[in-house]
Design an enzyme around this catalytic site. Sequence first.
Site, PDB file in Angstrom:
ATOM      1  N   HIS A 252      50.449  43.113  13.161  1.00  0.00           N
ATOM      2  CA  HIS A 252      49.593  41.978  13.523  1.00  0.00           C
ATOM      3  C   HIS A 252      49.135  42.129  14.968  1.00  0.00           C
ATOM      4  O   HIS A 252      48.029  42.575  15.226  1.00  0.00           O
ATOM      5  CB  HIS A 252      50.356  40.654  13.294  1.00  0.00           C
ATOM      6  CG  HIS A 252      49.563  39.436  13.644  1.00  0.00           C
ATOM      7  ND1 HIS A 252      50.125  38.352  14.265  1.00  0.00           N
ATOM      8  CD2 HIS A 252      48.264  39.135  13.459  1.00  0.00           C
ATOM      9  CE1 HIS A 252      49.197  37.434  14.462  1.00  0.00           C
ATOM     10  NE2 HIS A 252      48.056  37.895  13.966  1.00  0.00           N
TER      11      HIS A 252
ATOM     12  N   CYS B 295      57.127  36.496  16.366  1.00  0.00           N
ATOM     13  CA  CYS B 295      55.965  36.003  17.118  1.00  0.00           C
ATOM     14  C   CYS B 295      55.080  35.129  16.249  1.00  0.00           C
ATOM     15  O   CYS B 295      54.757  34.009  16.606  1.00  0.00           O
ATOM     16  CB  CYS B 295      55.137  37.167  17.656  1.00  0.00           C
ATOM     17  SG  CYS B 295      55.988  38.112  18.912  1.00  0.00           S
ATOM     18  N   HIS B 296      54.652  35.676  15.077  1.00  0.00           N
ATOM     19  CA  HIS B 296      53.722  34.921  14.242  1.00  0.00           C
ATOM     20  C   HIS B 296      54.160  34.853  12.796  1.00  0.00           C
ATOM     21  O   HIS B 296      53.364  34.574  11.913  1.00  0.00           O
ATOM     22  CB  HIS B 296      52.317  35.525  14.350  1.00  0.00           C
ATOM     23  CG  HIS B 296      51.854  35.672  15.768  1.00  0.00           C
ATOM     24  ND1 HIS B 296      51.884  36.874  16.424  1.00  0.00           N
ATOM     25  CD2 HIS B 296      51.420  34.781  16.673  1.00  0.00           C
ATOM     26  CE1 HIS B 296      51.480  36.714  17.658  1.00  0.00           C
ATOM     27  NE2 HIS B 296      51.185  35.452  17.848  1.00  0.00           N
ATOM     28  N   GLY B 297      55.443  35.189  12.569  1.00  0.00           N
ATOM     29  CA  GLY B 297      56.013  34.956  11.247  1.00  0.00           C
ATOM     30  C   GLY B 297      55.652  35.946  10.160  1.00  0.00           C
ATOM     31  O   GLY B 297      55.619  35.579   8.987  1.00  0.00           O
TER      32      GLY B 297
END
Lengths: 280, 193, 428
Positions: B133, B157-159
């Site tokens: 990502h 961080c963003h799953g």
Amino acid sequence: MPRIIASLVGAAFVFVLGLALFGTAKTAIQEPAAESAEHVFHLHPENIGLSSNGFFGKFDNQQLQRGFQVYKEVCAACHSLKYVAFRDLAKIGYSEPEVKAIANQWVIEQPSINPETGEAATRKNVASDHFPSPFANEVAARAANNNALPPDLSLMTKARHDGANYVHALITGYRNQPAELLKEFPGSKTPEGLHYNPYFANLNIAMPPPLTSDGQVTYSDGTKATKDQMARDVAAFLTWTAEPNLNARHAAGVAAALFLLIFCFLAWGAYQNVWRDVKH
Amino acid sequence: MATDSMVPPGESPEPFHEEVHDPRRRDFINIAAVSFAGVGVLAIVLPLVNQMNPSADVLAQSTTEVDLSKIQPGQAIKSQFRKQPLFVRNLTPAEIAEANKVDVASLRDPQTLAERTKPGKENWLITLGVCTHLGCVPLGAGEGENKGPFGGYFCPCHGSAYDTAARIRQGPAPKNLFVPNYTFNSDTAVTVG
Amino acid sequence: MSFPWAKHYEPKQPLMRWLDEKLPLPRLVYNAVGAGYPVPRNLNYFWNFGVLAGAALAIQIVTGIVLAMHYAANAGVAFGSVESIMRDVNAGWFLRYAHANGASMFLLVVYVHIGRGLYYGSYKAPREMVWLLGVVIFLLMMATAFMGYVLPWGQMSFWGAQVITGFFSAIPLVGEPIRVWLLGGFAPDNAALNRFFSLHYLLPFVIAGVIILHIWALHIPGSNNPTGVEVKGEQDTVPFHPYYTAKDGVGVGVFLLIFALLIFFSPNLLGHPDNYIEANPLSTPAHIVPEWYFLPFYAILKSFTANFILDAKLWGVLAMFGSILLLFFLPWLDTSPVRSANYRPKYRIFLGILLVDILVLGYVGGAEANARNVILGQIASAYYFAHFLIILPWVARSERPRPLPNSITEAVLAKHGGTSIAHSAAQA
């Protein structure tokens, strides 16, 4: 008024300089500076005419490889080459497997740590490593060399005036101290543990003669390894270590100079053209 | 040096006109001089841009050797490859079975475990530890770290969640964790890069 | 800006017209170095050197910013980081050699630029401010060049820093504390290297700012010219563009050609071998010298060897700074109303002697300090001060200038032999 102030300031400087000049002249007459042995007996190196000299000069890879061999078998015992990496050898004509093999078989290993215990250890060199120093630190180097420090050789030919010629002259220039020198300067006998060499700045160098006999190394390309030949080759090699991009620099320089020369003519033409109707 | 073009013929200041020249020849030399200057500037810009590329010493350090002998099944280690984290994982048979159970066609970045490992060494999963990502280091390689809902890696961080073959299963990441080039030197040592 | 007949900026393209209305930047450039700046038509090649100095500064800033991306200002790694630039960074050797030799080229063209000002009296009214700002630029350049030379952290870098900061220790009482403050230590080390790097990066932009003021101040009276006679009317000038942009093109070409020969074929000619040895605080090189462009000033410093009221050391430092600072007073030291030395038979001879004198000082600055060289340096230093402070203020009194031309145009036409009245009238 400003004129008078300026003249007074000027006169002050001139007066002090006059005083200084008087002092200098008096000392020069009363106690003329004594000649020194290194002033009279120091020699300038002769030109060895490397192929890398001149506008179109390029390195001779054969010679550089011979010089590398001399470094490896003679100089590397005491002198480091810390700004050069094994991978750089590819630039003087060694193939990638050859570079890897040279790194892997290098006698002195890279400082490292034991991955199990974290204790200081060494490991084999890889191509991306810089040449390891033969001594752990300066104290160790001095201890092993009669308190003299063998300098790093990476930049030697740029760190001495007339570098490549100097390296060649120095390693072939060892001789007995001339009798006239001792007659003229009885206090200048070469001290114990040093060696007389007229190409060294103060005539007495700590390094013992590194090249002692012809055939000290055996060249794989069949070149006869005379002392002079080995000295030339190692001087060429050290020219390369100090300036590895010389070939590219000369090639770019010829192109840039030609380009700019043409540009100068064109700019001159444009200038004449723009000004053709204006007297100036 | 002037970078815009010289004054075209006829526009030079009036008072100085004395005789008439062939305008085409005049134009040519001005244009040639200015174009030459332009080419010169471009030639200079090249090294100024190129100097930001990785230097020779950075490019040279591009292989990493990893010792596999100490990694038990179910364990993973973090190493380094080109200054990036490298995950080396010894998969258990259960994890391999779980990875092979998944319908490949349903994946966002369809790949089988076999495609992501070497033949005969399916238990060794070697990937970069860089979330596809935006580049964080996913959890799951260290002992006791959150492996996420699919038992592989989980990027905090963003799953983004990765499965036991380090394939993206959930969250915003577009691709599976990257598998670098590597070769087995022996059963217990690999060279990455 | 300066003359009523200066062309006005009239953008033809709609985009430029739009931009000019909102932000008159194109107009500013047009009036500064475009067709909107009328320049005397008789300038010779010495008038190229201002533009060349600007080009040299631009080269230094561009190469410097790029080198700063790779250089590390830490005493432990600085030398190695320069070597890594030379060996591993793409085109690093080119950028570094360009920057190192660029400094020499910059100082070289600035010296010619200053020399031109001295010969043609460009410092005189109404151009005093142009001159004063120029001296400020020169001082800033010297500081920048010195600090830049320290950054590679070779032997000459280190000992240069040691010696130059030592100047301040000559000041009575506060000298030593000032030196320690400048260095952030008792000898040059990390602290000194870091602050020199910071200032070396900052000062060029200050120089660029002062250059803008220098050009601004120049545009009020307009450029001087080889006759020193002021512009009388439109027939005396041509627009800067295309006339002098074209002429500067030739100058830039020749400049770059010489620069390229230096970079590609003799990059270390003006450097010193000792700077390829890493700094060693325990061993001073046998023969330390500054870069060539500081040698005349270094010779003045070395020439003061006798105490007289003040220490010899303090005299030397005062004289060395004084030799530059006296340039600030030049517009008022020279009392002759005639600008160009072409029309000043006596001043011209003294100026010729000064040129030789400075070359002698340069030689002495780099030579070994034996009695002959020291005496030579003392005589040459004495002439330097006598020239500016004693001869210059008085020479005009006994000098009879040659007749000046009535106008620039008259001088130009006389040179071409065609003094036909009809012709010059037609041009007017």
